[in-house]
Design a protein around this motif. Structure first.
Motif, PDB file in Angstrom:
ATOM      1  N   LEU A 127      -2.622  10.343   2.759  1.00  0.00           N
ATOM      2  CA  LEU A 127      -2.122  11.749   2.465  1.00  0.00           C
ATOM      3  C   LEU A 127      -1.600  11.715   1.182  1.00  0.00           C
ATOM      4  CD1 LEU A 127      -2.013  14.640   3.443  1.00  0.00           C
ATOM      5  CD2 LEU A 127      -0.208  13.846   4.881  1.00  0.00           C
ATOM      6  N   VAL A 128      -0.643  10.832   0.924  1.00  0.00           N
ATOM      7  CA  VAL A 128       0.086  10.861  -0.306  1.00  0.00           C
ATOM      8  C   VAL A 128      -0.696  10.693  -1.457  1.00  0.00           C
ATOM      9  CG1 VAL A 128       1.734   9.551  -1.523  1.00  0.00           C
ATOM     10  CG2 VAL A 128       2.135   9.756   0.951  1.00  0.00           C
ATOM     11  N   ILE A 129      -1.793   9.821  -1.586  1.00  0.00           N
ATOM     12  CA  ILE A 129      -2.507   9.818  -2.780  1.00  0.00           C
ATOM     13  C   ILE A 129      -3.506  11.119  -2.729  1.00  0.00           C
ATOM     14  CG2 ILE A 129      -4.660   8.585  -3.621  1.00  0.00           C
ATOM     15  CD1 ILE A 129      -2.109   6.888  -3.916  1.00  0.00           C
ATOM     16  N   SER A 130      -3.860  11.726  -1.736  1.00  0.00           N
ATOM     17  CA  SER A 130      -4.576  13.088  -1.944  1.00  0.00           C
ATOM     18  C   SER A 130      -3.634  14.304  -2.378  1.00  0.00           C
ATOM     19  CB  SER A 130      -4.981  13.606  -0.405  1.00  0.00           C
ATOM     20  OG  SER A 130      -5.772  12.589  -0.080  1.00  0.00           O
ATOM     21  N   LEU A 131      -2.256  14.236  -2.028  1.00  0.00           N
ATOM     22  CA  LEU A 131      -1.462  15.086  -2.854  1.00  0.00           C
ATOM     23  C   LEU A 131      -1.112  14.828  -4.178  1.00  0.00           C
ATOM     24  CD1 LEU A 131       0.552  17.180  -2.447  1.00  0.00           C
ATOM     25  CD2 LEU A 131       2.208  15.417  -1.583  1.00  0.00           C
ATOM     26  N   ALA A 132      -1.163  13.399  -4.454  1.00  0.00           N
ATOM     27  CA  ALA A 132      -1.098  13.049  -5.867  1.00  0.00           C
ATOM     28  C   ALA A 132      -2.289  13.529  -6.642  1.00  0.00           C
ATOM     29  CB  ALA A 132      -0.923  11.573  -6.064  1.00  0.00           C
ATOM     30  N   ALA A 133      -3.676  13.641  -6.091  1.00  0.00           N
ATOM     31  CA  ALA A 133      -4.720  14.073  -6.801  1.00  0.00           C
ATOM     32  C   ALA A 133      -4.561  15.559  -7.083  1.00  0.00           C
ATOM     33  CB  ALA A 133      -6.043  13.745  -6.037  1.00  0.00           C
ATOM     34  N   GLY A 134      -4.208  16.205  -5.962  1.00  0.00           N
ATOM     35  CA  GLY A 134      -4.112  17.675  -5.985  1.00  0.00           C
ATOM     36  C   GLY A 134      -3.208  18.012  -7.145  1.00  0.00           C
ATOM     37  N   LEU A 135      -1.973  17.449  -7.419  1.00  0.00           N
ATOM     38  CA  LEU A 135      -0.963  17.725  -8.244  1.00  0.00           C
ATOM     39  C   LEU A 135      -1.746  17.610  -9.706  1.00  0.00           C
ATOM     40  CD1 LEU A 135       2.380  16.092  -7.165  1.00  0.00           C
ATOM     41  CD2 LEU A 135       1.830  18.444  -7.137  1.00  0.00           C
ATOM     42  N   ASN A 168       0.755  -1.095   0.031  1.00  0.00           N
ATOM     43  CA  ASN A 168       0.017   0.120  -0.042  1.00  0.00           C
ATOM     44  C   ASN A 168       1.029   1.303   0.034  1.00  0.00           C
ATOM     45  OD1 ASN A 168      -2.417   1.619   0.273  1.00  0.00           O
ATOM     46  ND2 ASN A 168      -1.962   1.486   2.257  1.00  0.00           N
ATOM     47  N   ILE A 169       2.039   1.151   0.741  1.00  0.00           N
ATOM     48  CA  ILE A 169       2.849   2.300   0.824  1.00  0.00           C
ATOM     49  C   ILE A 169       3.639   2.649  -0.561  1.00  0.00           C
ATOM     50  CG2 ILE A 169       4.916   3.498   1.964  1.00  0.00           C
ATOM     51  CD1 ILE A 169       4.110   1.877   4.407  1.00  0.00           C
ATOM     52  N   ALA A 170       4.076   1.265  -0.909  1.00  0.00           N
ATOM     53  CA  ALA A 170       4.734   1.528  -2.365  1.00  0.00           C
ATOM     54  C   ALA A 170       3.860   2.012  -3.515  1.00  0.00           C
ATOM     55  CB  ALA A 170       5.128   0.187  -2.728  1.00  0.00           C
ATOM     56  N   VAL A 171       2.526   1.640  -3.540  1.00  0.00           N
ATOM     57  CA  VAL A 171       1.524   2.189  -4.663  1.00  0.00           C
ATOM     58  C   VAL A 171       1.279   3.425  -4.502  1.00  0.00           C
ATOM     59  CG1 VAL A 171      -0.846   2.012  -5.115  1.00  0.00           C
ATOM     60  CG2 VAL A 171       0.445  -0.130  -4.866  1.00  0.00           C
ATOM     61  N   ALA A 172       1.162   4.028  -3.013  1.00  0.00           N
ATOM     62  CA  ALA A 172       1.007   5.383  -2.873  1.00  0.00           C
ATOM     63  C   ALA A 172       2.088   6.314  -3.278  1.00  0.00           C
ATOM     64  CB  ALA A 172       0.778   5.857  -1.443  1.00  0.00           C
ATOM     65  N   LEU A 173       3.370   5.789  -3.031  1.00  0.00           N
ATOM     66  CA  LEU A 173       4.593   6.558  -3.563  1.00  0.00           C
ATOM     67  C   LEU A 173       4.531   6.342  -5.063  1.00  0.00           C
ATOM     68  CD1 LEU A 173       7.122   5.247  -0.993  1.00  0.00           C
ATOM     69  CD2 LEU A 173       6.185   7.649  -1.210  1.00  0.00           C
ATOM     70  N   LEU A 174       4.110   5.428  -5.656  1.00  0.00           N
ATOM     71  CA  LEU A 174       4.408   5.276  -7.006  1.00  0.00           C
ATOM     72  C   LEU A 174       3.433   6.216  -7.855  1.00  0.00           C
ATOM     73  CD1 LEU A 174       5.463   3.786  -9.612  1.00  0.00           C
ATOM     74  CD2 LEU A 174       3.588   2.125  -9.342  1.00  0.00           C
ATOM     75  N   ALA A 234       3.338  13.606 -10.379  1.00  0.00           N
ATOM     76  CA  ALA A 234       4.651  14.573 -10.477  1.00  0.00           C
ATOM     77  C   ALA A 234       5.245  14.709 -11.644  1.00  0.00           C
ATOM     78  CB  ALA A 234       5.698  14.482  -9.217  1.00  0.00           C
ATOM     79  N   TYR A 235       5.372  13.298 -12.486  1.00  0.00           N
ATOM     80  CA  TYR A 235       6.297  13.635 -13.832  1.00  0.00           C
ATOM     81  C   TYR A 235       5.272  13.540 -15.088  1.00  0.00           C
ATOM     82  CZ  TYR A 235      10.728  12.426 -11.726  1.00  0.00           C
ATOM     83  OH  TYR A 235      11.916  12.256 -10.992  1.00  0.00           O
ATOM     84  N   THR A 236       3.881  13.418 -14.651  1.00  0.00           N
ATOM     85  CA  THR A 236       3.001  13.630 -15.600  1.00  0.00           C
ATOM     86  C   THR A 236       2.951  15.265 -16.283  1.00  0.00           C
ATOM     87  OG1 THR A 236       1.561  12.005 -14.614  1.00  0.00           O
ATOM     88  CG2 THR A 236       0.409  13.508 -16.253  1.00  0.00           C
TER      89      THR A 236
END
Length: 694
Positions: free
Chosen positions: A256-264, A49-55, A61-63
């Motif tokens: 929180l990591v996934i939410s940050l990804a959604a914001g990006l 779960n942590i690895a998927v969130a970081l991925l 970020a690179y999109t």
């Protein structure tokens, strides 16, 4: 490249391994909801779960643009369900085995409980509350609002974007394949932001569920530990509350990591670079800003009581960065100035053929404010569009036009341009590179702020607007185009009007060379043996003057071969070629219609025109009668177009050419056909008769 082999004993085909990923993950999620998992598997799934969130965060970020990660809403749903499934599985483990110690839910939960909060229950609850507030109130709420507004604007702007795509397609700037791709991208963009608007509710619900699961774990664990296992209160608190807090943290941090990804994803602006590239180019590209920042930090650092080392160290770093950026920018300016410096040739008093500059067959001159639109080192959009115009002209008209020679002219207005043909000006206009031209196709009622003008190509009313008003104008029904599109469209229109003048002897020879590739014998036998090259050129120019394309060169040459033995007059040969091209001419005017509604002259007026205009006629048409005929024909053509029918006049073959010349200026959109130019497969219906009252 390996190929999967289908075993002969299987009654069904093997699925693609990639297609199994999502179904297998969903089945695992359902299994975690109903089946107890050992501590080792919980550690594996928590780590996954942590690895998927970081991925997901790094991919976001690179999109470069949101549609590059169009699967994000589905990924958001799956990761949310993965966290909730793990919460259910870990809750089951905590409540069933929490009395045995803090390892009941695996090493990951225990490590989060001991390492992140030091085993302090109060600290753990406070940290979890803070993370939940950050996720729920700040990140998720902001991302959800951005997604909601983006979805609304994407849906509202769809009609205008579709019209802009159609305008580019009609102007020849893009082909049908590119138009379909852009239309699909517009629809996918609206679907994506709509999905993100709903998917943001997953994260909000996940945060609420995490708080409820924490309370359930604490209360349920204490009740089970105290009542069922008779544990002392201190040990029950140490076991169950610590496990509950650790479980909450190990789920909330990936959330929180996934939410940050959604914001990006939803907060991106532009599609030229990723987040890191945009920040590096825009935040650290101004030496003055970095220098002022370093100065303020230095002032704060010398205040008594401040941490001098931290402030002065950062102040020095900002000052060095400002100096380095300023040095780099000065070097780039000097290098550019050196590259732009003209090479001064040694003057010579002797005249030579180098002093004779040939006249450009087709030229485009621009004012000094438009020079940036044609600089090649800026990847000029205007040059690309002009290439598209030439390609469209070649596809529609039938020959490759000469290259457009572009140059600056300081005698023009700063924003002015003009198109020249063999050195003579055939069109001019004025554009503003930092604005957009909103063209009213006839049904837009909203008054737009900005300078009123006319579309230089077709004379439609238009307004120059700024970038913020672009979406509003498109939604109001305007066709909004940028400055390069205005120039390219005007150039395309002028090339069509003056197509016959662009067809020189060199272009005719190129046409024959092209014909010889697929009909070599025909080209060799007809030109120049039966028809001289100048006669062929004049016939083709006559066709272009009457807006007839010459793409079907095989039929044209075959018709010339058939009638060349009888006459070498270009006018007579043009008439015979038009008859041979009759199906294509009628299809160009009416499209796939069999019943042709035409305009006709009253028999008395037709006889009068025949006596005055037919070849060899002794009489002449009086100027007053000619003006009345032109006016009546123009009015009839206008009413015909208003009723949605092409304006086409049907006359006897012997007077078709002089009548077409007579009406060319007064009714330029009117097409004149002879009786022999109507194919046998079509029927005629007279819609309006000119001169009937007389």
């Amino acid at each position: 490249m390996s190929t999967r082999v289908q075993p002969s004993w299987l009654p069904f085909p093997l699925p693609n391994p990639r297609a199994l990923g999502a179904p297998v993950l969903i089945l695992l999620l359902l299994a975690m909801l109903v089946l107890p998992l050992p501590a080792f598997l919980l550690d594996v799934f928590f780590t996954f779960n942590i690895a998927v969130a970081l991925l997901v965060l790094l991919v976001s970020a690179y999109t470069v643009k949101p549609l590059s990660f169009a699967a994000f809403p589905a990924v958001l749903l799956l990761t949310t369900m993965l966290r909730l499934g793990l919460n259910v599985a870990s809750t089951r483990a905590i409540l069933m085995h929490g009395h045995t110690g803090t390892e009941a839910a695996g090493k990951v939960v225990e490590s989060f409980a001991h390492f992140l909060i030091g085993g302090n229950l109060a600290v753990g609850l406070i940290v979890f509350a803070i993370l939940t507030v950050i996720n729920f109130v700040v990140v998720t709420k902001g991302a959800g609002r951005i997604a909601e507004v983006s979805a609304r604007f994407a849906l509202d702007a769809m009609p205008g974007k579709q019209m802009a795509i159609d305008a580019d397609l009609n102007a020849g700037l893009i082909d049908e394949k590119e138009a379909r791709r852009r239309r699909l991208e517009v629809g996918q963009e609206a679907d994506f932001f709509g999905s993100m608007d709903g998917a943001s509710k997953f994260v909000r619900g996940d945060a609420i569920a995490a708080m409820m699961i924490l309370v359930i774990n604490i209360l349920g664990g204490l009740a089970i530990g105290l009542i069922q296992h008779n544990l002392p209160l201190e040990r029950a608190l140490s076991n169950y509350v610590l496990l509950a807090v650790g479980d909450a943290l190990v789920a909330q941090i990936p959330s929180l990591v996934i939410s940050l990804a959604a914001g990006l994803i939803v907060s991106r602006v532009g599609d030229e670079d990723d987040i890191g590239g945009q920040v590096g180019k825009q935040l650290f590209a101004m030496p003055n800003a970095l220098g002022l920042t370093g100065g303020v930090l230095a002032l704060l650092g010398i205040i008594p009581g401040m941490p001098h080392v931290a402030f002065l160290m950062l102040a020095g770093a900002c000052g060095w960065a400002a100096w380095w950026l300023s040095k780099q920018q000065k070097a780039q300016v000097a290098e550019q100035a050196l590259a732009d410096q003209p090479v001064v040739a040694t003057p010579s008093n002797e005249a030579s053929w180098e002093d004779v500059v040939p006249v450009d067959l087709l030229g485009l001159e621009v004012g000094y404010r438009l020079i940036s639109m044609i600089e090649r080192n800026e990847a000029s959009d205007l040059l690309t569009r002009i290439k598209g115009v030439r390609k469209k002209f070649a596809n529609e008209v039938g020959f490759l036009p000469p290259a457009v020679h572009i140059k600056d002219n300081l005698e023009l207005k700063p924003n002015g341009y003009r198109v020249t043909l063999k050195g003579a000006v055939v069109g001019e206009g004025e554009v503003f590179p930092d604005r957009f031209l909103a063209i009213n196709p006839g049904h837009a009622m909203l008054q737009l702020p900005g300078p009123a003008t006319q579309d230089p190509a077709y004379g439609l009313p238009a307004t120059w607007i700024d970038e913020p008003g672009r979406d509003e104008a498109q939604m109001a029904g305007y066709t909004v185009v940028d400055a390069p599109t205005v120039i390219a469209t005007h150039l395309n229109h002028l090339m069509g009007v003056h197509a016959s003048k662009l067809l020189g002897r060199a272009e005719v020879q190129q046409l024959l060379d092209h014909l010889s590739k697929y009909a070599g014998k025909l080209a060799e036998e007809v030109v120049p043996k039966q028809v001289a090259l100048p006669v062929l050129q004049k016939v083709l120019q006559n066709l272009l003057d009457e807006q007839v394309h010459i793409r079907d060169l095989r039929t044209i040459v075959e018709s010339l071969a058939e009638h060349a033995g009888r006459t070498q007059d270009a006018g007579d040969l043009t008439r015979e070629v038009r008859v041979a091209l009759a199906p294509a001419i009628v299809d160009l005017i009416y499209g796939p219609v069999q019943d042709l509604e035409v305009i006709a002259f009253d028999p008395n007026l037709e006889n009068l025109l025949a006596q005055a205009l037919a070849p060899g006629a002794a009489g002449a048409l009086e100027p007053g009668v000619a003006d009345l005929v032109v006016k009546a024909t123009s009015e009839a053509a206008g009413r015909q177009e208003q009723s949605g029918v092409p304006a086409c006049l049907l006359v006897p073959d012997r007077i078709r050419v002089p009548v077409a010349r007579l009406l060319k200026k007064g009714a330029p959109r009117l097409r004149v056909l002879g009786h022999a130019e109507i194919p046998d497969t079509h029927s005629i219906r007279i819609g309006r008769i000119i001169g009937e009252a007389a």
